[in-house]
Design a protein around this motif. Structure first.
Motif, PDB file in Angstrom:
ATOM      1  N   PHE A 197       0.824  -1.210   0.000  1.00 55.11           N
ATOM      2  CA  PHE A 197       0.000   0.000   0.000  1.00 55.11           C
ATOM      3  C   PHE A 197       0.855   1.256   0.000  1.00 55.11           C
ATOM      4  N   GLY A 198       2.086   1.112   0.425  1.00 55.35           N
ATOM      5  CA  GLY A 198       2.999   2.226   0.259  1.00 55.35           C
ATOM      6  C   GLY A 198       3.162   2.550  -1.206  1.00 55.35           C
ATOM      7  N   LEU A 199       3.302   1.511  -2.008  1.00 58.25           N
ATOM      8  CA  LEU A 199       3.416   1.710  -3.443  1.00 58.25           C
ATOM      9  C   LEU A 199       2.152   2.356  -3.998  1.00 58.25           C
ATOM     10  N   VAL A 200       1.002   1.819  -3.555  1.00 61.26           N
ATOM     11  CA  VAL A 200      -0.273   2.372  -4.019  1.00 61.26           C
ATOM     12  C   VAL A 200      -0.389   3.846  -3.662  1.00 61.26           C
ATOM     13  N   GLY A 201      -0.100   4.149  -2.404  1.00 61.39           N
ATOM     14  CA  GLY A 201      -0.200   5.533  -1.952  1.00 61.39           C
ATOM     15  C   GLY A 201       0.755   6.434  -2.712  1.00 61.39           C
ATOM     16  N   TYR A 202       1.957   5.922  -2.962  1.00 62.28           N
ATOM     17  CA  TYR A 202       2.940   6.696  -3.694  1.00 62.28           C
ATOM     18  C   TYR A 202       2.427   7.037  -5.087  1.00 62.28           C
ATOM     19  N   LEU A 203       1.919   6.022  -5.790  1.00 57.16           N
ATOM     20  CA  LEU A 203       1.407   6.265  -7.133  1.00 57.16           C
ATOM     21  C   LEU A 203       0.232   7.233  -7.099  1.00 57.16           C
ATOM     22  N   MET A 204      -0.620   7.069  -6.109  1.00 56.06           N
ATOM     23  CA  MET A 204      -1.777   7.965  -6.026  1.00 56.06           C
ATOM     24  C   MET A 204      -1.335   9.407  -5.820  1.00 56.06           C
ATOM     25  N   ARG A 205      -0.368   9.586  -4.934  1.00 63.32           N
ATOM     26  CA  ARG A 205       0.113  10.952  -4.687  1.00 63.32           C
ATOM     27  C   ARG A 205       0.707  11.555  -5.933  1.00 63.32           C
ATOM     28  N   LYS A 206       1.515  10.761  -6.638  1.00 65.25           N
ATOM     29  CA  LYS A 206       2.195  11.309  -7.801  1.00 65.25           C
ATOM     30  C   LYS A 206       1.216  11.678  -8.892  1.00 65.25           C
ATOM     31  N   THR A 207       0.085  10.991  -8.960  1.00 62.98           N
ATOM     32  CA  THR A 207      -0.853  11.285 -10.037  1.00 62.98           C
ATOM     33  C   THR A 207      -1.997  12.166  -9.570  1.00 62.98           C
ATOM     34  N   GLY A 208      -1.862  12.757  -8.393  1.00 67.30           N
ATOM     35  CA  GLY A 208      -2.827  13.771  -7.989  1.00 67.30           C
ATOM     36  C   GLY A 208      -4.120  13.258  -7.383  1.00 67.30           C
ATOM     37  N   PHE A 209      -4.132  12.060  -6.820  1.00 62.32           N
ATOM     38  CA  PHE A 209      -5.329  11.577  -6.146  1.00 62.32           C
ATOM     39  C   PHE A 209      -5.221  11.850  -4.659  1.00 62.32           C
ATOM     40  N   ASP A 210      -6.343  12.236  -4.057  1.00 62.84           N
ATOM     41  CA  ASP A 210      -6.326  12.451  -2.612  1.00 62.84           C
ATOM     42  C   ASP A 210      -6.373  11.125  -1.884  1.00 62.84           C
ATOM     43  N   LEU A 211      -5.694  11.066  -0.742  1.00 62.98           N
ATOM     44  CA  LEU A 211      -5.662   9.823   0.016  1.00 62.98           C
ATOM     45  C   LEU A 211      -6.802   9.726   1.022  1.00 62.98           C
ATOM     46  N   ALA A 212      -7.293  10.887   1.502  1.00 63.31           N
ATOM     47  CA  ALA A 212      -8.305  10.835   2.558  1.00 63.31           C
ATOM     48  C   ALA A 212      -9.578  10.101   2.139  1.00 63.31           C
ATOM     49  N   PRO A 213     -10.114  10.373   0.926  1.00 59.71           N
ATOM     50  CA  PRO A 213     -11.314   9.613   0.538  1.00 59.71           C
ATOM     51  C   PRO A 213     -11.058   8.118   0.501  1.00 59.71           C
ATOM     52  N   PHE A 214      -9.854   7.736   0.053  1.00 60.06           N
ATOM     53  CA  PHE A 214      -9.501   6.329  -0.025  1.00 60.06           C
ATOM     54  C   PHE A 214      -9.613   5.661   1.340  1.00 60.06           C
ATOM     55  N   ILE A 215      -9.032   6.295   2.337  1.00 62.12           N
ATOM     56  CA  ILE A 215      -9.050   5.707   3.679  1.00 62.12           C
ATOM     57  C   ILE A 215     -10.462   5.685   4.252  1.00 62.12           C
ATOM     58  N   LEU A 216     -11.201   6.766   4.038  1.00 65.24           N
ATOM     59  CA  LEU A 216     -12.554   6.815   4.616  1.00 65.24           C
ATOM     60  C   LEU A 216     -13.409   5.698   4.050  1.00 65.24           C
ATOM     61  N   THR A 217     -13.417   5.550   2.724  1.00 71.04           N
ATOM     62  CA  THR A 217     -14.269   4.507   2.149  1.00 71.04           C
ATOM     63  C   THR A 217     -13.772   3.127   2.516  1.00 71.04           C
ATOM     64  N   TYR A 218     -12.442   2.968   2.647  1.00 71.52           N
ATOM     65  CA  TYR A 218     -11.933   1.674   3.064  1.00 71.52           C
ATOM     66  C   TYR A 218     -12.525   1.294   4.418  1.00 71.52           C
ATOM     67  N   ILE A 219     -12.519   2.271   5.325  1.00 67.90           N
ATOM     68  CA  ILE A 219     -13.036   1.996   6.657  1.00 67.90           C
ATOM     69  C   ILE A 219     -14.532   1.734   6.622  1.00 67.90           C
ATOM     70  N   LEU A 220     -15.253   2.526   5.821  1.00 69.24           N
ATOM     71  CA  LEU A 220     -16.702   2.409   5.818  1.00 69.24           C
ATOM     72  C   LEU A 220     -17.190   1.132   5.140  1.00 69.24           C
ATOM     73  N   CYS A 221     -16.393   0.602   4.217  1.00 73.92           N
ATOM     74  CA  CYS A 221     -16.889  -0.453   3.338  1.00 73.92           C
ATOM     75  C   CYS A 221     -17.466  -1.640   4.099  1.00 73.92           C
ATOM     76  N   ARG A 222     -16.688  -2.203   5.031  1.00 71.89           N
ATOM     77  CA  ARG A 222     -17.158  -3.396   5.736  1.00 71.89           C
ATOM     78  C   ARG A 222     -18.501  -3.149   6.393  1.00 71.89           C
ATOM     79  N   PHE A 223     -18.609  -2.013   7.091  1.00 74.00           N
ATOM     80  CA  PHE A 223     -19.838  -1.735   7.814  1.00 74.00           C
ATOM     81  C   PHE A 223     -20.986  -1.503   6.860  1.00 74.00           C
ATOM     82  N   MET A 224     -20.692  -0.789   5.776  1.00 75.41           N
ATOM     83  CA  MET A 224     -21.735  -0.522   4.790  1.00 75.41           C
ATOM     84  C   MET A 224     -22.261  -1.821   4.223  1.00 75.41           C
ATOM     85  N   GLU A 225     -21.349  -2.656   3.756  1.00 73.10           N
ATOM     86  CA  GLU A 225     -21.802  -3.870   3.107  1.00 73.10           C
ATOM     87  C   GLU A 225     -22.523  -4.773   4.089  1.00 73.10           C
TER      88      GLU A 225
END
Lengths: 155, 329, 502
Positions: free
Chosen positions: C418-446
């Protein structure tokens, strides 16, 4: 001068398609009564595909101003080497820990990083690594008793 | 540092390597046991901290020290419904220094396809204790007791909702009720005991298996009704709660009882030593009191009898699994 | 009032040297754990659980509770100083806190963070004391349909969580949702696990968080020669000024309320609370475009929210005996180990435990403020450590932290990936906060979504049945239509400007 949004959009689109295909092939979608394991991933794959297509289209329609170029992604080979080393050391830690135990692995990890990436001279590296490993040992293995694997030398 | 004194790269490497080796050598070397046990015994708990297995293990560990002669250290290795922790002990050296605590989880995981090994890949040491559990429903439900619930379920198959954790002992326990009474409930999956307690308290579901101690609190608060207990006999601690057997259902709590296991191949004398040490621990009045306060009762069985017990348990779980049809595809 | 009498008793229990010392120890350890990236409060409480065996029940709970809300104080320190969250709940503090540090305002950021934590924590305990039972009973009315709708509402704030375009924010969120589905689902079917047993329970929050935020941050910094900007030369002030206080007042108040009530709900309450607070502050701000570049409100609000949520988190456990998060589950285990059965009668059966804990939380919050505030100049010194030495330390702690959750080396590997994932996301201009929030919410949502459909035999009307869920559905619809309307109005007024950044 490429627009990296197009590339990242395309890559993510592929990921979305892969997810969609795996869901359709492997996981039961289930019924309305009892949605199966594939239900949510299916919806997610649609979202990913739809959004990534939107991203690609958006970036294609955008005027090619310099502001939207995302040039920062271009890496020199030097940077590439450094990043790769960083990853290799991280992976190495994971494999060395069960074999050697915590203190040797931590020491070597710190050494490698400060020497090859930090470019400090070897004596500074060694002292720093020794001191830090000792402190980490005391805090984590002695005081907090985090159960670390004991390597071949019993540490 | 003067340039002349600056070592060449080769010498640098040598010195770094030597320092590294010195570090490596400061580790203690392996030992040859003459007497068992000579060092700490490691008990692996295949669950996260905070559950009944964890609580039981920590209480036992606290009192076992004086009978074992060495400390019993506990380590949580959670994951994959106890399979990861179990596998760790499965693969560890059979020298008696690594043991596992588990319940019917071996069989439930095996028959639901989560594990490729079963209890017979281990050496049972002894059975230790059980949690007193029983089905509970909310106050104000259309049924007042177990009879009423079963009658209602017969008239409305698939409508009475119960909460349990998929593929784990709570799920099998409720399935056993379904089988014994020949009824069909609606299974609503929850992760762990607390979410289903909350759901029952909010009347989003109808029945749950719950520890008697916890359930009694809710009874006294006027929220729940305990329908019975899975135990084979009424507990002295809860004399007012009838067993399911008394009420006509052939359901027991064998699936929840916990015991210790060692990897296959552990020498018999070490197993015997551990067995007798744990027997004394579980008969220690202070330990019994601590266990009771934590909702558990000692149920000791020695190694051979435990193996027999588990064999029967395994067969009944296998039958239930077929009925539940939750085998992994 | 009767409660005051009980509270005084509680204080009497806490104000003996032994318990004060344990309270301090808990707060101190908690702060330290919060500061260290990777090691979380949950892992620490698990590790220290056996030590509490020899203590009195009240003392044990006091110490463990201190570790929990103490970690909410410390978590923001690394977020502000090195852009790596010490706790998941401090992830949003990275967004603006770090930017403030880059502008030389690390001191005020840390100061406001400590103050808002204190105010919110104390307010939270006050509310806990006054209205815990009715709030807890209200929370019981949140069944699977209601929980799902609340999580869905949480998804509407994704676009506020960063500075990239809406499409990219939601795409980042969608990827986070996907990562959240990895693991066995609620019926035991393993998804995307490739047969790896360690993935059966999902990839794990700590490895994902430390990887995407921590490892990627370090890698971005070591790309070039290690000439990190020298913050210390630009440290303008150590303490917040009047403008900061004035700007932070409302965010703190709002954050405390948001945090407290969200803290009662199941799931990673503190994290969700801080994210929601960030979005609310951005929405209500007069200068939303400055968010992400170092505004003090974006630090004050979330920090207040996560501390108030920590207080709210205690409510289900103390009033109903239902732990709603892993740490609460461990506190419950500690109670069981000491022979106290948590349940709705805890207040009656063991009033010394309930009121002793509450009294200790007042004292603990005060201790934490006194502990943290003077440490600020010391933390700032960290910025002076040469990055070449700092980054291996950071990575080492992240590795240990990832390991210590489940004592499994595979988590380290996951973190690296995920370090690699985060690195690529940062370099290509994606925000990380939405990623983490939805990751956390997913289990509970589903989980809640599927539970709801099982309960309703497939009918989606169950989401509109109760007044609670119907209200929130209405809220969601109005928020979405408002945003669309606003977007249309903007594009109608400025038809020429099409730079793709909405």
């Amino acid at each position: 001068m490429r627009d990296w949004d197009q590339i990242s959009g395309a890559v993510i689109l592929c990921i979305g398609i892969v997810i969609l295909l795996s869901v359709l092939n492997f996981y039961p979608i289930g019924t309305g009564h009892a949605p199966g394991a594939g239900f949510f991933p299916l919806i997610i794959s649609f979202l990913i595909i739809g959004l990534s297509i939107t991203l690609v289209i958006q970036s294609m329609l955008r005027k090619k101003t310099s502001a939207s170029q995302n040039l920062t992604f271009l890496l020199s080979s030097e940077s590439l080497k450094r990043i790769s080393l960083g990853f290799i050391f991280l992976v190495g830690f994971r494999y060395a820990l069960p074999k050697f135990g915590f203190p040797p692995t931590a020491f070597l990890y710190l050494m490698f990083n400060t020497y090859f990436l930090g470019h400090y001279n070897w004596m500074v590296c060694t002292v720093f690594s020794l001191v830090t490993t000792a402190l980490a040992y005391i805090v984590f293995q002695f005081w907090l008793e985090v159960p670390m694997p004991r390597g071949i030398l019993g540490m | 540092m003067l340039r002349q004194q600056y070592p060449t790269r080769v010498v640098q490497w040598v010195i770094m390597a030597c320092t590294g080796i010195c570090i490596l050598m400061t580790g203690s070397s392996g030992d040859a046991q003459m007497r068992f046990p000579e060092k700490n015994i490691n008990l692996i708990i295949p669950q996260t901290a905070g559950g009944p297995t964890d609580t039981l293990s920590r209480i036992i560990a606290n009192y076992a020290k004086k009978y074992l002669g060495v400390p019993l250290t506990v380590t949580n290795v959670p994951g994959a419904s106890s399979v990861i922790g179990a596998r760790q002990v499965l693969n560890s050296a059979p020298d008696g220094y690594t043991i596992l605590v588990n319940h019917g989880g071996f069989s439930t995981c095996y028959y639901t396809g989560m594990a490729d090994f079963n209890y017979d890949s281990f050496e049972p040491i002894c059975r230790v204790a059980n949690v007193l559990e029983g089905p509970a429903t909310y106050v104000g439900a259309p049924w007042k007791d177990l009879k009423g619930l079963i009658a209602h379920a017969r008239e409305n198959p698939g409508k009475v909702r119960y909460g349990a954790t998929t593929g784990l002992t709570s799920h099998f326990a409720m399935a056993a009720i379904e089988k014994a009474a020949n009824i069909k409930f609606l299974f609503v999956p929850f992760q762990g005991e607390s979410p289903r307690i909350a759901a029952l308290a909010g009347r989003h579901i109808d029945v749950i298996p719950i520890a008697l101690h916890t359930g009694t609190q809710y009874v006294n608060a006027g929220k729940f009704v305990m329908l019975g207990t899975f135990a084979e006999q009424r507990s002295k601690l809860f004399p007012n709660i009838p067993t399911l057997i008394e009420q006509g259902l052939a359901v027991t709590d064998h699936i929840e009882v916990r015991g210790f296991f060692a990897p296959k191949g552990t020498p018999k004398d070490r197993i015997a030593f551990l067995d007798s040490a744990f027997k004394k621990t579980v008969e220690d009045p202070e330990c019994i009191e601590a266990l009771n306060k934590a909702s558990q009762v000692p149920q000791y069985l020695d190694s051979a009898k435990y193996r027999e017990f588990y064999r029967e348990l395994d067969a009944s779980i296998g039958a239930l699994a077929k009925q539940l049809d939750i085998k992994k595809k | 009032m009767d409660n005051i009498h009980w509270l005084m008793n509680g204080f009497k229990i806490v104000l003996i040297p032994y318990n004060i010392m344990l309270c301090f120890l808990g707060c101190f350890i908690g702060t330290l754990i919060g500061v260290l990236p990777g090691i979380g409060a949950a892992a620490t409480v698990a590790i220290l659980l056996p030590i509490t065996f020899t203590l009195e029940p009240v003392s044990a709970i006091i110490m463990l509770a201190g570790i929990f809300y103490g970690s909410m104080y410390g978590g923001s320190t690394t977020s502000i100083l090195i852009n790596i969250p010490g706790e998941a709940a401090s992830a949003v503090t990275c967004l603006d806190g770090y930017q403030m540090a880059r502008k030389g305002r690390a001191g005020p950021a840390l100061g406001i963070s400590a103050i808002s934590s204190f105010i919110a924590g104390t307010l939270g305990v006050l509310l806990l004391m006054l209205i815990a039972p009715p709030v807890a009973n209200f929370a019981l009315r949140f069944g699977p349909p209601e929980i799902f709708i609340v999580m869905l509402f949480g998804l509407t704030i994704l676009s506020y969580l960063g500075s990239s375009s809406i499409v990219k924010a939601f795409l980042s969120g969608a990827l986070g949702l996907f990562v959240g589905t990895i693991g066995t689902d609620i019926l035991g079917v393993p998804r995307f696990t490739f047969g790896i047993e360690e993935l059966y329970d999902g990839v794990g929050l700590v490895p994902v968080l430390m990887g995407t935020f921590g490892v990627s941050e370090v890698l971005i910094n070591i790309e070039g020669k290690l000439s990190r900007e020298i913050f210390e030369a630009k440290i303008r002030s150590l303490w917040p000024d009047r403008k900061d206080w004035k700007a932070s007042a409302s965010p703190i108040a709002r954050g405390s309320l948001i945090g407290f009530f969200l803290g009662v709900l199941p799931g990673p309450a503190c994290t969700i609370a801080s994210f929601v607070s960030y979005a609310v502050e951005k929405r209500l701000s007069k200068h939303p475009k400055e968010f992400g570049h170092g505004v003090i409100e974006a630090v004050a609000g979330p920090e207040a929210a996560n501390n108030a949520a920590a207080a709210g988190n205690f409510i289900p456990l103390l009033t109903l005996g239902i732990p709603t998060s892993p740490i609460m589950a461990m506190l419950m285990a500690a109670m069981l180990l000491h022979g106290i059965t948590p349940g709705p009668l805890l207040i009656n059966n063991a009033p010394h435990l309930f009121w002793g804990t509450i009294a200790s939380m007042y004292i603990g919050n005060a201790m934490l403020l006194i502990l943290n505030y003077p440490l600020i100049p010391i933390w700032i010194r960290i910025l002076r450590v040469p990055y070449g030495m700092l980054f291996p330390l950071i990575l080492l702690f992240c590795l240990i932290g990832a390991y210590s959750e489940k004592n499994n080396v595979v988590d380290m590997m996951i973190m690296t990936l995920f370090g690699l994932v985060g690195y690529l996301m940062r370099k290509t201009g994606f925000d990380l906060a939405p990623f983490i929030l939805t990751y956390i919410l997913c289990r509970f949502m589903e989980e809640s979504f599927r539970q709801s459909l099982i309960l309703s035999s497939g009918s989606p009307l169950i989401f509109l049945q109760s007044p609670i869920s119907a209200t929130i559905v209405g809220l969601i619809i109005s928020v979405i239509s408002f945003s669309i309307f606003r977007g249309m109005k903007k594009s109608r007024l400025q038809p020429v400007q099409r730079n793709g950044e909405d």
